[in-house]
Design a protein around this motif. Structure first.
Motif, short mmCIF file in Angstrom:
data_model
loop_
_atom_site.label_atom_id
_atom_site.label_comp_id
_atom_site.label_asym_id
_atom_site.label_seq_id
_atom_site.Cartn_x
_atom_site.Cartn_y
_atom_site.Cartn_z
N THR A 5 11.54 29.75 18.80
CA THR A 5 10.30 31.02 19.34
C THR A 5 10.99 31.88 19.68
OG1 THR A 5 8.63 30.65 19.44
CG2 THR A 5 8.75 31.90 19.95
N LEU A 6 11.16 32.90 18.64
CA LEU A 6 12.45 34.22 18.90
C LEU A 6 11.77 35.69 19.68
CD1 LEU A 6 14.52 34.33 15.82
CD2 LEU A 6 15.14 33.77 18.23
N PRO A 7 11.82 35.97 20.43
CA PRO A 7 11.58 37.38 21.25
C PRO A 7 10.68 38.28 20.51
CG PRO A 7 13.57 37.40 21.86
CD PRO A 7 13.73 36.38 20.86
N VAL A 23 21.59 29.02 16.66
CA VAL A 23 20.75 30.24 16.29
C VAL A 23 21.53 31.99 16.05
CG1 VAL A 23 18.51 31.28 17.10
CG2 VAL A 23 19.37 28.90 17.35
N ALA A 24 22.14 32.82 16.92
CA ALA A 24 22.62 33.52 16.69
C ALA A 24 23.25 33.65 15.54
CB ALA A 24 23.46 34.22 17.95
N ALA A 53 14.33 20.38 21.13
CA ALA A 53 13.36 20.75 21.24
C ALA A 53 12.57 22.05 20.92
CB ALA A 53 12.30 19.85 22.46
N ASP A 54 11.33 22.26 20.23
CA ASP A 54 11.16 24.07 20.89
C ASP A 54 11.27 24.73 22.27
OD1 ASP A 54 10.30 22.25 18.36
OD2 ASP A 54 8.02 22.49 18.19
N CYS A 55 11.23 25.64 21.82
CA CYS A 55 11.67 26.63 22.69
C CYS A 55 11.18 28.12 22.29
CB CYS A 55 12.59 26.01 23.52
SG CYS A 55 14.20 26.40 22.31
N ARG A 56 11.49 28.72 23.49
CA ARG A 56 11.62 29.54 23.16
C ARG A 56 12.76 30.63 23.63
NH1 ARG A 56 9.15 32.02 27.43
NH2 ARG A 56 9.08 31.39 27.93
N LEU A 57 13.66 30.67 23.04
CA LEU A 57 14.71 31.09 22.39
C LEU A 57 14.98 32.76 23.05
CD1 LEU A 57 17.66 30.29 22.67
CD2 LEU A 57 17.75 31.46 21.00
#
Length: 708
Positions: A5-7, A23-24, A53-57
């Motif tokens: 999940t991105l900002p 990802v970037a 794993a699922d995360c906020r990045l």
RNA sequence: GCCACCCUAGCUCAGUUGGGAGAGCAACUGAUUCGUAAUCAGUAGGUCGCCGGUUCGAGUCCGGCGGGUGGCUCCA
């Protein structure tokens, strides 16, 4: 299949584990290039971190999307620069043991232990910097190597560096002193990480929790700043380490402006300006930390004291004077002696007593013991004014109708500050507090605190120190070191809190920062270049009235215990003046300026008129100086400007003819025009009397260049 | 207090590997009398922080002390 999940709320799904860098790259080439690190679920991590794993990045770049600098980015940069510096130092000084190298507010440091007999001096900075520049030019990647606890420890132990072994053990037990992440303080790590600046096994490697920049090439600009020593674990009894300070930025311009800010602070240094403008001297024959106020500095101090006195009188304070010393018994009763014995000048003992003790062969330890018990008496240079004020309060009976009793004194106190702490006027051994003690009933405490805060607001506002905050020091509920009952404390703390709220400035509550006898409010002001200074304090005290058995007679005809409030809103005249020197960079407002107007005759033939102008100014109470030396006018203007005199009254034949003066104001590099002499004198006097609310320069704003 | 560094004229500073103690500003004297940020010339000024040591010779090297700066630690 991690969902990232991105900002912006969007979600990216990947078929398997990916690194933040990937990802970037999937978002854009520009971002991939700009990315320096990342925050995974809010925690700062390397860009090379694998996301399984699922995360906020959030990707960390130099600037946030809002355009402001990302503090995490600069943290990564400086942490990495510390590693590069460590590598350079190790290369140049074999045998150095690394200890601990974190980023700090304006840069970074690395603590190290030099081999016996070796020293490092700032002369070697250039060589270290050159070595660092090489590492940065090579643009080596930072690579994280993670080992399980056992393997990691074995590896650190093999290096035989007890400091790093300690770091590793502390990390594994949860005592990471370089903790930054929120998870940190008490979460033991299960692995140990090392960072290689380049290729693991080949290049420099250091035990380190990370994270770091992707590579050394991102360190755009750096500089070694200074050397200092430090204690291992901050413990004075432990090993002494050498601390090397440096700073780093992404851009050379940022480093340049940082250095410029340091220069600006140095130019404003009250010790430098104080010497140049001859405001004070500290003379080694007189003693360390003992300020001699020159005539010029004394004007500054006296003006401030008068101003504060006027406000005190307005608020119903009574001024008192008390001696600089008092009998030891007084301070035994107050608790200052021997509780604060290490920060007092030693007691003065009468000559006959000393002689008797000498005859008896008493040791120093014996003397100290007897002074403590009272078997031997002596006098103490007062470390605080409160005991004297208490004795004034106690010298007559008080009714509830008298309260609050507000005793104020510019009281000089003496404290044996450690020599390493002394600093110009802002940390000294003898200083004059703008002290007062308020004796009141419990239900008056809140109002009295508010009164103190009002005074602070008035004085700081007049001086243009508009930016300040307040710290409310509360007790630490887990500690038993406080005197007084819980409900009294609750009441006092709530009074402080409520008073702080009414100030309308930011305030923080800091548990554990209370004095042992009561909560306090500290004032922290921000000066013209953004530095913060702790000046004064207001403290609520239930302890000393008890110790001195103070009382007043209440409406019920019973004795009651008053509450004391200690307050020194500006701390001390020394520190306050030191801060003001830096705040104004020596260019004091006219009412404070030691010299307010300099009268400059254009040439000798205008001398008589200049003398008349000078006399008229002095007659009006203006501190004016006549410079009739035979320097050329330009030279004398330059002198006055460099000495920061607020106004120059330049007079020549034209002025003599018309009865005017030509005015220059500090900071305005031109002739403002002429004013009739009487008008000018009145305008200066008005500026002084209103403490700057009205200004001479207003006379020229309406009709600029009215007279040429 | 601890560690590192520093101390040369009133101030800011230079003084190369140990061999004559210097500059700018300030001060003083003289000339200059001039309308808005440095007029010119000259003179004087030093126990190179203090004490001791090494050396034929110490501002320079070594030790001790004093003072300062930056930190550490403290700050009623």
């Amino acid at each position: 299949m991690p969902e990232i999940t991105l900002p912006d709320g969007s979600v990216k799904t990947f078929p398997g584990p990916v690194t933040a860098a990937e990802v970037a790259a999937s978002i854009g080439a520009g971002l991939a290039k700009a990315a320096l690190g990342c925050r995974v679920d809010g925690r700062l991590r390397d860009l090379s971190t694998r996301l399984e794993a699922d995360c906020r990045l959030e990707l960390v770049t130099e600037k946030k999307r809002s355009g402001e600098l990302d503090p995490d980015a600069i943290w990564l940069l400086r942490h990495s620069a510390a590693h590069v510096m460590a590598e350079a130092i190790i290369k140049l000084v074999p045998g150095v043991e690394l200890v601990y190298g974190p980023p700090v507010e304006n840069g970074f440091f690395y603590d190290l232990r030099l081999p016996e007999g070796l020293a490092l001096s700032s002369n070697e900075f250039a060589a270290i910097e050159q070595e660092m520049a090489g590492v940065i030019a090579a643009d080596r990647p930072f690579r994280r190597v993670e080992l399980d606890a056992e393997a990691g420890l074995a590896r650190v132990r093999a290096e035989r560096n007890k400091y790093k072994i300690d770091n590793a053990e502390r990390a594994l037990s949860g005592h990471r002193h370089d903790a930054r992440e929120a998870e940190a303080p008490d979460a033991p790590q299960v692995t140990l990480s090392f960072y290689a600046t380049g290729e693991p096994g080949r290049d420099f490697e250091d035990l380190c929790g990370g994270p770091h920049l992707p590579s050394t090439g991102r360190i755009g600009a750096f500089k070694l700043m200074s050397l200092a020593s430090s204690y291992w674990h901050g413990d004075a009894d432990s090993d002494r380490l050498l601390r090397v300070y440096g700073t780093a930025f992404f851009r050379k311009e940022d480093l340049a402006s940082h250095l410029e800010r340091l220069d600006e602070a140095r130019r404003r240094d009250h010790r430098v300006i104080g010497q140049r403008q001859r405001l004070f001297v500290i003379d080694e024959l007189v003693g360390q930390g003992l300020v001699l106020w020159t005539p010029e500095g004394s004007i500054l101090r006296q003006e401030l004291q008068s101003f504060i006195s006027t406000e005190l009188t307005r608020q119903g304070y009574k001024q008192v004077f008390t001696p600089h010393i008092g009998k030891l018994g007084l301070y035994r009763q107050s608790g200052h002696y021997p509780y604060y014995i290490d920060s007092q000048y030693p007691p003065l003992v009468e000559r006959e007593t000393t002689e008797a003790l000498a005859e008896e062969g008493a040791s120093c330890a014996e003397l100290t013991r007897r002074l403590t018990t009272g078997e031997v008496d002596g006098y103490l240079l007062k470390p605080m004014n409160c005991p004297h004020h208490i004795r004034i309060f106690a010298s007559r009976p008080h009714s509830y109708r008298d309260l609050p009793v507000r005793l104020a004194e510019f009281g000089t106190v003496y404290r044996w500050e450690q020599s390493g702490e002394l600093n110009g006027m802002v940390r000294v051994r003898g200083f004059t507090q703008d002290d007062a003690h308020l004796f009141c009933s419990e239900d008056q405490v809140a109002d009295e605190i508010r009164g103190c805060l009002g005074l602070v607001r008035t004085v700081l506002g007049t001086l243009g120190l508009d930016s300040y905050r307040v710290r409310v020091g509360l007790r630490d509920l887990d500690s038993g070191k406080y005197t007084g009952s819980a409900d009294v404390w609750d009441k006092a703390e709530e009074a402080c809190r409520a008073a702080a709220r009414t100030l309308g400035v930011p305030f923080t509550e800091e548990p554990g920062e209370a004095a042992f006898y009561g909560p306090k409010i500290d004032f922290v002001v921000r000066d013209a270049i953004g530095r913060e200074w702790q000046l004064g304090t207001v403290q609520v005290d239930y302890n000393l009235p008890e110790r001195f058995d103070l009382s007043y007679v209440g409406r019920d005809n019973q004795k009651h215990r008053p509450v004391m409030i200690h307050r020194a809103p500006f701390g001390s005249m020394e520190r306050f003046c030191g801060v003001l020197i830096e705040h104004f960079a020596g260019a004091f407002p006219t009412w404070l300026a030691p010299e307010q107007v300099r009268v400059l005759p254009v040439a000798e033939r205008s001398a008589a008129y200049a003398a008349q102008v000078h006399a008229a100014l002095r007659e009006a109470g203006v501190r004016a100086v006549l410079d009739d030396s035979d320097e050329r006018l330009q030279g004398r203007i330059r002198d006055a400007a460099e000495e920061r005199v607020p106004y120059m009254a330049i007079v020549g034949p034209r002025d003599a003819e018309a009865g005017t003066v030509s005015v220059r104001a500090r900071g305005i590099q031109k002739d403002l025009g002429a004013l009739p002499l009487d008008d000018f004198v009145a305008a200066v006097a008005a500026e002084i009397a209103t403490r700057g609310a009205r200004r001479v320069t207003e006379r020229f704003e309406a009709a600029p260049a009215a007279v040429s």
